[in-house]
Design a protein around this motif. Structure first.
Motif, mmCIF file in Angstrom:
data_model
loop_
_atom_site.group_PDB
_atom_site.id
_atom_site.type_symbol
_atom_site.label_atom_id
_atom_site.label_comp_id
_atom_site.label_asym_id
_atom_site.label_seq_id
_atom_site.Cartn_x
_atom_site.Cartn_y
_atom_site.Cartn_z
ATOM 1 N N PHE A 119 -11.217 -18.148 -9.869
ATOM 2 C CA PHE A 119 -11.374 -16.563 -10.099
ATOM 3 C C PHE A 119 -12.797 -16.379 -10.006
ATOM 4 N N VAL A 120 -12.872 -15.240 -9.013
ATOM 5 C CA VAL A 120 -14.445 -14.541 -8.872
ATOM 6 C C VAL A 120 -14.395 -13.220 -9.047
ATOM 7 N N TYR A 121 -15.055 -12.830 -9.933
ATOM 8 C CA TYR A 121 -15.156 -11.157 -10.436
ATOM 9 C C TYR A 121 -16.708 -10.747 -10.211
ATOM 10 N N VAL A 122 -16.879 -9.660 -9.388
ATOM 11 C CA VAL A 122 -18.071 -9.289 -8.895
ATOM 12 C C VAL A 122 -18.393 -8.062 -9.640
ATOM 13 N N LEU A 167 -21.336 -15.133 -2.466
ATOM 14 C CA LEU A 167 -19.939 -15.047 -2.953
ATOM 15 C C LEU A 167 -18.799 -16.042 -2.308
ATOM 16 N N GLN A 168 -18.903 -16.367 -0.795
ATOM 17 C CA GLN A 168 -18.155 -17.368 -0.363
ATOM 18 C C GLN A 168 -18.233 -18.622 -0.942
ATOM 19 N N TYR A 169 -19.223 -19.150 -1.454
ATOM 20 C CA TYR A 169 -19.622 -20.243 -2.154
ATOM 21 C C TYR A 169 -18.704 -20.361 -3.131
ATOM 22 N N PHE A 170 -18.756 -19.197 -4.074
ATOM 23 C CA PHE A 170 -17.920 -19.250 -5.335
ATOM 24 C C PHE A 170 -16.539 -19.236 -5.041
ATOM 25 N N ARG A 171 -16.204 -18.369 -4.081
ATOM 26 C CA ARG A 171 -14.738 -18.496 -3.910
ATOM 27 C C ARG A 171 -13.951 -19.616 -3.469
ATOM 28 N N ALA A 184 -15.035 -31.299 -9.211
ATOM 29 C CA ALA A 184 -14.825 -32.886 -8.855
ATOM 30 C C ALA A 184 -14.632 -33.639 -10.107
ATOM 31 N N MET A 185 -15.200 -33.334 -11.099
ATOM 32 C CA MET A 185 -14.807 -34.153 -12.341
ATOM 33 C C MET A 185 -13.403 -33.857 -12.997
ATOM 34 N N TYR A 186 -13.267 -32.557 -13.142
ATOM 35 C CA TYR A 186 -11.742 -32.073 -13.981
ATOM 36 C C TYR A 186 -11.179 -31.185 -13.075
ATOM 37 N N PRO A 187 -10.535 -31.703 -12.094
ATOM 38 C CA PRO A 187 -9.880 -30.828 -10.925
ATOM 39 C C PRO A 187 -8.816 -29.936 -11.554
ATOM 40 N N ASN A 188 -8.206 -30.251 -12.682
ATOM 41 C CA ASN A 188 -7.127 -29.491 -13.145
ATOM 42 C C ASN A 188 -7.685 -28.169 -14.134
ATOM 43 N N ARG A 189 -8.929 -28.251 -14.303
ATOM 44 C CA ARG A 189 -9.486 -27.292 -15.380
ATOM 45 C C ARG A 189 -9.892 -26.027 -14.528
ATOM 46 N N VAL A 190 -9.642 -24.865 -15.099
ATOM 47 C CA VAL A 190 -9.946 -23.498 -14.413
ATOM 48 C C VAL A 190 -11.278 -23.114 -14.715
ATOM 49 N N ILE A 191 -11.965 -22.795 -13.563
ATOM 50 C CA ILE A 191 -13.250 -22.210 -13.289
ATOM 51 C C ILE A 191 -13.142 -20.751 -12.978
ATOM 52 N N GLU A 192 -13.695 -20.003 -13.912
ATOM 53 C CA GLU A 192 -13.782 -18.512 -13.636
ATOM 54 C C GLU A 192 -15.423 -18.062 -13.310
ATOM 55 N N ALA A 193 -15.499 -17.218 -12.557
ATOM 56 C CA ALA A 193 -16.973 -16.825 -12.155
ATOM 57 C C ALA A 193 -17.100 -15.532 -12.298
ATOM 58 N N TYR A 194 -17.838 -14.846 -13.197
ATOM 59 C CA TYR A 194 -18.458 -13.586 -13.449
ATOM 60 C C TYR A 194 -19.979 -13.629 -12.853
#
Lengths: 302, 234
Positions: B146-149, B137-141, B117-127
């Protein structure tokens, strides 16, 4: 004069409810919940001469209707307290009780002399902490050693002296009489009861020190019995604590003879425990037409 | 007394509870205590998983008596909720990488949502690492780019720590320790959200202290979020 006003060693407490040492920091931690000026007094975190990092490993765990702790007197030391924390405690508006532990008589005496420069109301001598290996509780286990440290501290302190006793002594009334004879102005009891838990998965004791202090509602009847017994054994004022979590618990201690009470673990479970106890005591006095709470002090012994 | 709006299982061992009129930032937590129960006596420190319209939700694993009791509570029941406590995550205008182990994923979701919400252009990756079946997982996706499990083993082994990406980890201590070591090797900034046994939540009991390079810190009050380079693992 309010119905709850309580005189403890010449100090006028707004009410007989005091925050127990080690459960209320130096008075500011619970400000988000209530104004600490409503309290009768605050006993600060237990100090040692040079301060301590406390114990390693797990420091708290729960037990049925209670908890155990092995903090090990983590504290910033007496010099820091005198310079910074006693003013913080004073600013709360509650009576200021400085709790002091120690590893040797020399430490106790040196620390007591330094505390003479602090702005406090009462010195609470902790000879009952079960969680430091070098002593603490060792002084409170029998009358002779307890009397020795109390006599030395009494000789140098300029404040009224309250001595906090350990329930782990074989005869707590004997220790109480000994510290009274040695010059204590008041007694507080009980510190935590020594207990133990084992983690069955790791097959090891939960605490690195193996034993740790038990507190909370589970110990209340034991604490009450000891307070009752000590009240009968000595003439000096007794401050009761141990598992008090409601105003009726507080009333039981007062009816057993306690001049004031301290609340500790209950605050962890319910941050509003102390203001609720104060309110309950006030209502009780009104309903029972007491001019002052002291009218029921020790009533079961009369 | 706060009212429970909903409480349901997301896996056999993990539940999601929403409590009315609660608030807080990502990384902060509450002490939650089933009302009027003396056993267990204390609140459970549970981090905020999300906060929408003044109602926080809490993702928790049924780990003992207290969380078992919580899992049996229903919508409409009241619960003692003390908080929000702790410092929370500091928002940083940067690409970020979330490293979650098991129930440790809980606060990272709120962080991801806040960050997006604060930085919409920044990339978020979740491991995200799990011992068994993954959850949420659906929440993170929905929020991460990018979501890696990973199921079993250490998720930290798969994370490409980089200098220009800020990492946030929450999970069991061995995972946190491994994350710290890996991040330091790659000169990558890492924040840890620590967990500890605690009694009060406000910095009074000193039950939750952890050793750091600048002395003991209270996980509840000075943390739970610490720069990994500050934390000394025993």
């Amino acid at each position: 004069m309010s119905r709850l006003t309580t005189n403890l060693l010449g100090i006028q407490l707004k009410n007989p409810v005091i925050a127990a040492s080690g459960t209320f920091g130096f008075g500011k931690e619970y400000e988000g919940y209530f104004d600490p000026s409503v309290l009768g007094g605050i006993s600060g975190k237990g100090l040692t001469l040079h301060g301590s990092k406390g114990n390693s490993g797990i420091r708290v765990c729960e037990t049925p209707a209670g908890m155990m702790n092995s903090i090990g007197l983590e504290n910033p030391g007496v010099a820091h307290f005198v310079k910074h924390e006693c003013h913080v405690m004073r600013s709360t508006g509650a009576a200021v009780i400085c709790n002091l532990g120690g590893h040797s008589i020399e430490d106790y005496v040196k620390a007591t002399q330094m505390i003479n420069d602090a702005d406090i109301d009462i010195l609470e001598l902790n000879i009952s902490c079960p969680n430091v290996k070098e002593g603490g509780m060792a002084f409170g286990m029998c009358g002779k050693t307890a009397a020795e440290v109390v006599k030395k501290v009494k000789a140098v302190t300029k404040f009224p002296l309250m001595v906090k006793l350990s329930p782990n002594a074989s005869d707590i009334s004997e220790v109480a009489r000994a510290v009274e004879d040695a010059g204590a102005d008041a007694i507080s009891l009980i510190n935590t009861l020594l207990g133990m838990r084992i983690d069955v998965r790791s097959k090891k004791p939960i605490f690195n020190n193996v034993y740790a202090g038990v507190s909370g509602p589970a110990v209340m009847p034991i604490a009450l019995r000891m307070v009752h017994s000590v009240c009968k054994a000595v003439k000096i004022p007794v401050v009761g604590l141990g598992g008090i979590s409601s105003y009726t618990d507080a009333l039981e201690f007062i009816m057993a003879g306690a001049t004031a009470i301290q609340v500790g673990t209950a605050t962890f479970a319910n941050p509003f425990a102390m203001p609720q106890i104060i309110e309950g005591l006030e209502k009780y006095c009104v309903q029972n037409k007491l001019e002052n709470i002291s009218e029921i002090r020790g009533i079961i012994n009369k | 007394m706060p009212v429970i709006l909903q409480n349901s299982h997301v896996s056999p061992e993990v539940c999601l509870m929403t409590i009315k009129n609660t608030s807080g930032r990502a990384g902060q937590f509450y002490m939650l205590r089933p009302t009027k129960v003396l056993d267990p006596l204390l609140g459970r420190p549970i981090s905020i998983h999300d906060c929408v319209d003044g109602n926080c939700s809490f993702l928790y694993r049924i780990a003992g008596k207290g969380t078992k009791l919580m899992s049996e509570m229903r919508a409409g029941d009241t619960i003692e909720a003390y908080g929000p406590y702790g410092n929370g995550f500091e928002p940083v205008d940067s690409d970020i990488r979330l490293i979650g182990g098991g129930i440790g994923i809980a606060p990272l979701y709120f962080l991801a949502r806040t960050h997006k919400a604060m930085y919409p252009n920044r990339v978020i990756e979740a491991y995200l690492g799990f011992v068994e079946k993954p959850f949420m997982l659906q929440y993170f996706r929905a929020v991460a780019d990018f979501v890696y499990v990973r199921v079993g083993g250490y998720i930290t082994a798969d994370v490409p720590f980089e200098e220009n990406v800020i990492n946030y980890a929450c999970g069991p201590n061995p995972m946190m320790k491994a994350a710290k070591e890996e991040a330091e090797k790659k000169n990558s900034k890492l924040f840890l959200s620590l967990e500890a046994h605690m009694a009060c939540g406000v910095g009074a009991c000193l039950g939750c202290t952890c050793p750091t390079v600048s002395g003991n810190k209270r996980v509840c009050k000075d943390g739970p979020v610490f720069l990994a380079s500050e934390v000394s693992f025993e």
